[in-house]
Design an enzyme around this catalytic site. Sequence first.
Site, PDB file in Angstrom:
ATOM      1  N   ASP A 155      -6.919   8.650  -5.479  1.00  0.00           N
ATOM      2  CA  ASP A 155      -7.317   9.485  -4.340  1.00  0.00           C
ATOM      3  C   ASP A 155      -6.219  10.552  -4.174  1.00  0.00           C
ATOM      4  OD1 ASP A 155      -7.400  10.507  -1.715  1.00  0.00           O
ATOM      5  OD2 ASP A 155      -7.992   8.606  -0.808  1.00  0.00           O
ATOM      6  N   CYS A 170      -4.882  12.056  -1.744  1.00  0.00           N
ATOM      7  CA  CYS A 170      -3.854  11.970  -0.690  1.00  0.00           C
ATOM      8  C   CYS A 170      -2.648  11.149  -1.142  1.00  0.00           C
ATOM      9  CB  CYS A 170      -4.417  11.436   0.622  1.00  0.00           C
ATOM     10  SG  CYS A 170      -4.958   9.721   0.564  1.00  0.00           S
ATOM     11  N   TYR A 171      -2.843  10.235  -2.092  1.00  0.00           N
ATOM     12  CA  TYR A 171      -1.706   9.436  -2.573  1.00  0.00           C
ATOM     13  C   TYR A 171      -0.763  10.268  -3.446  1.00  0.00           C
ATOM     14  CZ  TYR A 171      -4.509   5.713  -0.663  1.00  0.00           C
ATOM     15  OH  TYR A 171      -5.251   4.945   0.196  1.00  0.00           O
ATOM     16  N   LYS A 180      -7.680  -0.305  -6.826  1.00  0.00           N
ATOM     17  CA  LYS A 180      -8.492   0.635  -6.038  1.00  0.00           C
ATOM     18  C   LYS A 180      -8.554   1.974  -6.781  1.00  0.00           C
ATOM     19  CE  LYS A 180     -10.087  -0.173  -2.616  1.00  0.00           C
ATOM     20  NZ  LYS A 180     -10.120  -0.444  -1.193  1.00  0.00           N
ATOM     21  N   HIS A 215       0.848  -1.197   0.000  1.00  0.00           N
ATOM     22  CA  HIS A 215       0.000   0.000   0.000  1.00  0.00           C
ATOM     23  C   HIS A 215       0.881   1.245   0.000  1.00  0.00           C
ATOM     24  CE1 HIS A 215      -2.915   2.987   1.284  1.00  0.00           C
ATOM     25  NE2 HIS A 215      -3.860   2.133   0.944  1.00  0.00           N
ATOM     26  N   ASP A 225     -11.354  17.963   3.545  1.00  0.00           N
ATOM     27  CA  ASP A 225     -10.940  17.784   4.939  1.00  0.00           C
ATOM     28  C   ASP A 225      -9.477  18.190   5.046  1.00  0.00           C
ATOM     29  OD1 ASP A 225      -9.198  15.369   4.567  1.00  0.00           O
ATOM     30  OD2 ASP A 225     -11.081  14.461   3.954  1.00  0.00           O
ATOM     31  N   ASP A 282     -10.425  13.902  -1.517  1.00  0.00           N
ATOM     32  CA  ASP A 282      -9.996  12.633  -2.122  1.00  0.00           C
ATOM     33  C   ASP A 282     -10.284  12.672  -3.625  1.00  0.00           C
ATOM     34  OD1 ASP A 282     -10.564  10.075  -3.193  1.00  0.00           O
ATOM     35  OD2 ASP A 282     -11.373   9.253  -1.350  1.00  0.00           O
TER      36      ASP A 282
HETATM   37  C1  LIG Z   1       3.009   8.653   8.912  1.00  0.00           C
HETATM   38  C2  LIG Z   1       1.818   7.784   8.862  1.00  0.00           C
HETATM   39  C3  LIG Z   1       1.155   7.452  10.139  1.00  0.00           C
HETATM   40  C4  LIG Z   1       1.423   7.312   7.687  1.00  0.00           C
HETATM   41  C5  LIG Z   1       0.204   6.558   7.402  1.00  0.00           C
HETATM   42  C6  LIG Z   1       0.315   5.985   6.042  1.00  0.00           C
HETATM   43  C7  LIG Z   1      -0.993   5.588   5.435  1.00  0.00           C
HETATM   44  C8  LIG Z   1      -1.816   6.631   4.728  1.00  0.00           C
HETATM   45  C9  LIG Z   1      -1.375   4.332   5.453  1.00  0.00           C
HETATM   46  C10 LIG Z   1      -2.590   3.906   4.752  1.00  0.00           C
HETATM   47  C11 LIG Z   1      -3.330   2.866   5.522  1.00  0.00           C
HETATM   48  C12 LIG Z   1      -4.347   2.119   4.660  1.00  0.00           C
HETATM   49  C13 LIG Z   1      -4.173   0.659   4.485  1.00  0.00           C
HETATM   50  C14 LIG Z   1      -5.346   2.754   4.108  1.00  0.00           C
HETATM   51  C15 LIG Z   1      -6.359   2.051   3.259  1.00  0.00           C
HETATM   52  O1  LIG Z   1      -7.485   2.737   3.357  1.00  0.00           O
HETATM   53  P1  LIG Z   1      -8.660   2.500   2.317  1.00  0.00           P
HETATM   54  O2  LIG Z   1      -8.928   1.047   2.116  1.00  0.00           O
HETATM   55  O3  LIG Z   1      -9.810   3.342   2.781  1.00  0.00           O
HETATM   56  O4  LIG Z   1      -8.080   3.188   1.027  1.00  0.00           O
HETATM   57  P2  LIG Z   1      -7.701   2.612  -0.417  1.00  0.00           P
HETATM   58  O5  LIG Z   1      -8.945   2.077  -1.013  1.00  0.00           O
HETATM   59  O6  LIG Z   1      -7.220   3.826  -1.135  1.00  0.00           O
HETATM   60  O7  LIG Z   1      -6.626   1.587  -0.228  1.00  0.00           O
HETATM   61 ZN   LIG Z   2      -7.308   9.754   0.772  1.00  0.00          ZN
END
Ligand SMILES: CC(C)=CCC/C(C)=C/CC/C(C)=C/COP(=O)(O)OP(=O)(O)O
Ligand SMILES: [Zn+2]
Length: 449
Positions: A264, A266-267, A261, A216, A386, A379
Amino acid sequence: MESGGETVTQLQQWSVEDRVFRMYNLFANIPPIAQTTMLELQRDEHIKYLNEGLKQLGPSFVVLDSSRPWICYWIIHSMALLGESLDYQLENNAIDFLNRCQDPNGGYGGGPGQMPHLATTYAAVNSIVTLGGQIALSSINRDKLYNFLLRMKDPGGPFRMHDAGEIDVRACYTAISVASLLNILDDELVRGVGNFILSCQTYEGGIAGEPGSEAHGGYTFCGLATMILINEVNLLDLAGLIDWVIFRQGVECGFQGRVNKLVDGCYSFWQGGVLALLQRIDLVTGECLPLFDSGEEDRDSPGNSTSEGEDTDGTSSEADKTCHFKNGDQQDASCSVNYTSSSHARSLGNVEMEPLFHSLALQQYILLCSQLENGGFRDKPGKPRDFYHTCYCLSGLSVCQHSCSKDYDSPPVPQEVLGPYSNLLEPVNPLFNIVLKQYREAREFFSRC
Ligand SMILES: CC(C)=CCC/C(C)=C/CC/C(C)=C/COP(=O)(O)OP(=O)(O)O
Ligand SMILES: [Zn+2]
């Protein structure tokens, strides 16, 4: 599945070099968008939105009660990226609030009196460093914080998020990042971390949160940054990592966090930050490109003009080249990368200082799809704004704008900045996601402690 005419099986037979060029061609077919006005960064609106958020952080603020240091970081860092200083009173309130989150035995909790946690410790320290100045920086009890980090360390090497909490790559990153920034990183904190992260790199090439899970973007950023900070990036399969991350940029131009997926905003930072870090490892010569410090100090660092892998006559031995990520006066994180075992090393030669991803396309996604006209980022269209997405969309935008600069002290050429040049944000040190100017001030301050 087809990708512009080629089947996945065909794509898999291509070298990394072919695949990088293929990605460029794919994006080249996207019609040029939008008038410049649509690509304008709505600075004033973002600042208004962020200031309103900061005012709400007072004692009556109960939303996301255990994440208040995070909200501080997302807002304060976003303001810093926009080059905006905080109102004096708000700044003092933030320093005071974060100090009240500090546990008597070290580390920071989600709010005053809450148990210390590595994620909120990272958020609090990054906020304090971004606020900067003697009062803020000296408010951190480094001795107690070191004890807290030792307490979070599992005997096997990796870290737990909190007392009896989960062990994962996030915990390793937040612990090592904070220790490195505060100049308290030592062999005991580093011990066993690299092997744990290595065990989290999956067959896909990306990094998972824990062994056996799915790769991820969030964890991949944490894992790669940690490996660089502890000088063990050479242990990773860098070819596999590059291969995985470049294919996370979708035809929508944004990044997805994992295979299959949705993209988004934030990525833009989590994946874009991975690429910004990889970009700084010169895979051809093994020498360090000017990194995140001032040019003068970088020139003096052993990884540059005379790296350890370089002979006195200027030639370099093939087997073991060294790059250095200079992070602090006493922590010159260096990594020896064995390029002879890295099949992609030569094939990436001709994209030197070209971004490994389509930077303009990503900027387009951030400005057109994530940005709200009345301030804040989201997103994707249809989702509300947010502070988390505002922080990481702006961080990703900064990474894009500066991704081609060999030296972060020189402003990028206008062609690297999508939309008007006034969209330009402050550069960050991607290892910590802290604006470079504030990072340097903290590094200097803690090198004297
Ligand atoms: C410094 C620090 C604490 C960093 C955190 C890093 C970080 C953002 C990790 C992501 C965790 C994760 C598996 C999200 C999936 O969410 P989802 O299933 O809602 O999203 P997706 O569909 O985009 O994978
Ligand atoms: Zn996001």
